[in-house]
Design a protein around this motif. Structure first.
Motif, mmCIF file in Angstrom:
data_model
loop_
_atom_site.group_PDB
_atom_site.id
_atom_site.type_symbol
_atom_site.label_atom_id
_atom_site.label_comp_id
_atom_site.label_asym_id
_atom_site.label_seq_id
_atom_site.Cartn_x
_atom_site.Cartn_y
_atom_site.Cartn_z
ATOM 1 N N ASP A 73 0.431 -1.205 0.146
ATOM 2 C CA ASP A 73 -0.456 -0.108 0.066
ATOM 3 C C ASP A 73 0.661 1.391 -0.182
ATOM 4 O O ASP A 73 0.342 2.715 -0.158
ATOM 5 C CB ASP A 73 -0.678 -0.105 1.305
ATOM 6 N N THR A 76 4.561 4.206 -4.623
ATOM 7 C CA THR A 76 3.120 5.210 -5.699
ATOM 8 C C THR A 76 4.520 4.682 -6.575
ATOM 9 O O THR A 76 5.790 4.591 -6.428
ATOM 10 C CB THR A 76 3.374 6.210 -5.190
ATOM 11 N N VAL A 86 -2.351 4.918 -10.240
ATOM 12 C CA VAL A 86 -3.030 4.045 -10.684
ATOM 13 C C VAL A 86 -3.352 3.397 -11.450
ATOM 14 O O VAL A 86 -5.012 4.435 -11.621
ATOM 15 C CB VAL A 86 -3.258 3.976 -8.681
ATOM 16 N N ILE A 88 -6.076 -0.167 -10.808
ATOM 17 C CA ILE A 88 -6.110 -0.892 -9.902
ATOM 18 C C ILE A 88 -6.116 -2.090 -10.591
ATOM 19 O O ILE A 88 -6.925 -2.568 -12.094
ATOM 20 C CB ILE A 88 -7.585 -0.245 -9.428
ATOM 21 N N GLY A 89 -5.791 -3.225 -10.058
ATOM 22 C CA GLY A 89 -5.928 -4.675 -10.581
ATOM 23 C C GLY A 89 -5.104 -5.326 -11.602
ATOM 24 O O GLY A 89 -5.745 -6.171 -12.105
ATOM 25 N N SER A 91 -1.795 -5.089 -12.283
ATOM 26 C CA SER A 91 -0.659 -5.443 -12.165
ATOM 27 C C SER A 91 -0.261 -7.062 -11.911
ATOM 28 O O SER A 91 0.348 -8.350 -12.281
ATOM 29 C CB SER A 91 0.376 -5.410 -11.645
ATOM 30 N N GLU A 92 -1.698 -7.469 -11.500
ATOM 31 C CA GLU A 92 -1.418 -9.358 -10.507
ATOM 32 C C GLU A 92 -1.628 -10.124 -12.508
ATOM 33 O O GLU A 92 -0.589 -10.895 -12.294
ATOM 34 C CB GLU A 92 -3.412 -10.122 -10.725
ATOM 35 N N ASP A 99 -0.058 -12.051 -6.630
ATOM 36 C CA ASP A 99 -0.671 -11.066 -6.410
ATOM 37 C C ASP A 99 -0.402 -11.242 -4.704
ATOM 38 O O ASP A 99 -0.825 -11.914 -4.269
ATOM 39 C CB ASP A 99 -2.373 -12.000 -6.473
ATOM 40 N N GLU A 116 2.960 -2.802 -8.865
ATOM 41 C CA GLU A 116 2.052 -1.448 -9.015
ATOM 42 C C GLU A 116 2.273 -1.247 -10.369
ATOM 43 O O GLU A 116 2.900 -0.947 -10.862
ATOM 44 C CB GLU A 116 2.659 -0.855 -8.709
ATOM 45 N N TYR A 118 1.361 1.802 -13.102
ATOM 46 C CA TYR A 118 0.277 3.543 -13.061
ATOM 47 C C TYR A 118 0.598 3.963 -14.721
ATOM 48 O O TYR A 118 1.424 3.350 -15.406
ATOM 49 C CB TYR A 118 1.588 4.122 -12.513
#
Length: 146
Positions: A73, A76, A86, A88-89, A91-92, A99, A116, A118
């Protein structure tokens, strides 16, 4: 921080405070076409690319975790000093990325690589990966773009 240098920081986890060693390994840069494919409004990412930051987190001390971690968390990504947006979701699915919500057991000495993603300007000259403890000053790794 130089490439290959790691930072050490504490994160309040459930069941207690954990000290991590954090290393920004690399940033994979995408293309404008890839960015347009993964967002709902492609017009908003014209002239922008995806930057996937790979960070290796090593549990150095503290209790074993049994229900995920919040260490990621504090991450950045900045481009030429400006914070990226960002995604979200995203990079998994990236190669070499885990993950963080799948990591249910994490003991001292074990490492995991979380990523992460971006959105940053395609013409950015440098990319900075920031990681900070809660309310702490960020550690910053710089990577050239391209």
């Amino acid at each position: 921080m130089g490439t290959g240098e790691s930072a050490t920081g504490k994160v309040a986890e459930d069941p207690g405070e954990v000290t991590y060693e954090v290393l920004a390994q690399k940033v994979d840069m995408g293309t404008e076409a890839e960015a347009a494919k993964v967002v709902s409004e492609p017009d908003k990412v014209k002239g922008k690319v995806l930057a996937v930051a790979h960070l290796k987190y090593t549990h150095k001390s503290g209790p074993a975790l049994t229900d995920g971690s919040d260490v990621h968390d504090g991450t950045t990504v900045f481009a030429d000093g400006q914070r990226g947006t960002v995604l979200i979701g995203a990079s998994e699915d990236a190669a070499g990325c885990e993950d963080p919500y799948d990591v249910d057991s994490w003991k001292q000495g074990e490492s995991h690589v979380f990523c992460e993603t971006y959105v940053i300007p395609a013409n950015a000259k440098s990319v900075g990966v920031h990681w900070a403890e809660e309310d702490g000053e960020p550690y910053i790794w710089k990577f050239p773009n391209g």
